[in-house]
Scaffold this motif. Structure first.
Motif, PDB file in Angstrom:
ATOM      1  N   ALA A   1       2.331   1.842  -3.435  1.00  0.00           N
ATOM      2  CA  ALA A   1       1.324   2.367  -4.363  1.00  0.00           C
ATOM      3  C   ALA A   1       1.064   3.846  -4.100  1.00  0.00           C
ATOM      4  N   ASP A   2       0.890   4.210  -2.838  1.00  0.00           N
ATOM      5  CA  ASP A   2       0.579   5.589  -2.471  1.00  0.00           C
ATOM      6  C   ASP A   2       1.736   6.533  -2.818  1.00  0.00           C
TER       7      ASP A   2
ATOM      8  N   LEU B   1      -6.010   5.181  -7.294  1.00  0.00           N
ATOM      9  CA  LEU B   1      -5.845   6.281  -6.336  1.00  0.00           C
ATOM     10  C   LEU B   1      -6.339   7.606  -6.905  1.00  0.00           C
TER      11      LEU B   1
ATOM     12  N   CYS C   1      -8.082   5.558  -2.065  1.00  0.00           N
ATOM     13  CA  CYS C   1      -7.230   4.474  -2.548  1.00  0.00           C
ATOM     14  C   CYS C   1      -7.970   3.163  -2.371  1.00  0.00           C
ATOM     15  N   SER C   2      -7.953   2.364  -3.415  1.00  0.00           N
ATOM     16  CA  SER C   2      -8.480   1.009  -3.369  1.00  0.00           C
ATOM     17  C   SER C   2      -7.385   0.106  -3.905  1.00  0.00           C
ATOM     18  N   ILE C   3      -7.067  -0.955  -3.176  1.00  0.00           N
ATOM     19  CA  ILE C   3      -5.976  -1.828  -3.597  1.00  0.00           C
ATOM     20  C   ILE C   3      -6.455  -3.277  -3.613  1.00  0.00           C
TER      21      ILE C   3
ATOM     22  N   PHE D   1       0.835  -1.194   0.000  1.00  0.00           N
ATOM     23  CA  PHE D   1       0.000   0.000   0.000  1.00  0.00           C
ATOM     24  C   PHE D   1       0.874   1.250   0.000  1.00  0.00           C
TER      25      PHE D   1
ATOM     26  N   ALA E   1      -3.603  -0.906  -7.595  1.00  0.00           N
ATOM     27  CA  ALA E   1      -4.261   0.118  -6.783  1.00  0.00           C
ATOM     28  C   ALA E   1      -4.814   1.218  -7.674  1.00  0.00           C
TER      29      ALA E   1
ATOM     30  N   ASP F   1      -3.672   4.873 -11.530  1.00  0.00           N
ATOM     31  CA  ASP F   1      -3.516   3.552 -10.952  1.00  0.00           C
ATOM     32  C   ASP F   1      -2.054   3.158 -10.893  1.00  0.00           C
TER      33      ASP F   1
END
Length: 137
Positions: A57-58, A128, A80-82, A54, A126, A111
């Motif tokens: 990704a962020d 975002l 955010c969805s992962i 996570f 992810a 993404d």
């Protein structure tokens, strides 16, 4: 911002985690970020932890947004969805490919695909959204 500027920004503004994220390439609306995997990133079962992926990704989306808009360090994650899709290889670096799909004045949407180095299939994906603060006039 280019690779050198983004890595320098990480060292100056986020020194506590700068060594965890290495910008490898930047292109229009895209960036590739490497995360050297260390013992602290592992969880029981011999895999890389979800919070580690996570974070990658962020940070990757944050860096590609700054690559496009400049050093606006107060840009923040608003969503955010992962999806964790397969077990990453422990002890192997993670590679994140971040892409912006829409860059507006106040929001950026994109993404990130995360791979274990040397693995063809992604280990996580992810989606975002980042909020971009108003620019001073």
């Amino acid at each position: 911002m280019d690779v050198e500027a983004l890595n320098a920004l990480m060292r100056s503004e986020f020194s506590q985690v700068a060594n965890d994220f290495i910008v490898q390439s930047v292109a229009p609306m895209e960036a590739v970020v490497r995360m050297p995997v260390a013992e602290e990133h592992l969880r029981p079962g011999g895999t890389i932890s979800g919070p580690t992926m996570f974070a990658l990704a962020d940070v990757s989306m944050y860096l590609v947004v700054l690559a496009m808009i400049g050093p606006v360090t107060l840009a923040v994650t608003t969503n955010c969805s992962i999806d964790f899709m397969r077990k990453p290889t422990a002890g192997v670096d993670l590679i994140a490919s971040a892409r912006i799909h829409k860059l507006g004045r106040s929001l950026a949407v994109g993404d990130v695909l995360i791979h274990s180095e040397g693995m063809d299939a992604p280990v996580a994906r992810a989606s975002l959204t980042y909020a971009i603060p108003p620019r001073s006039t």
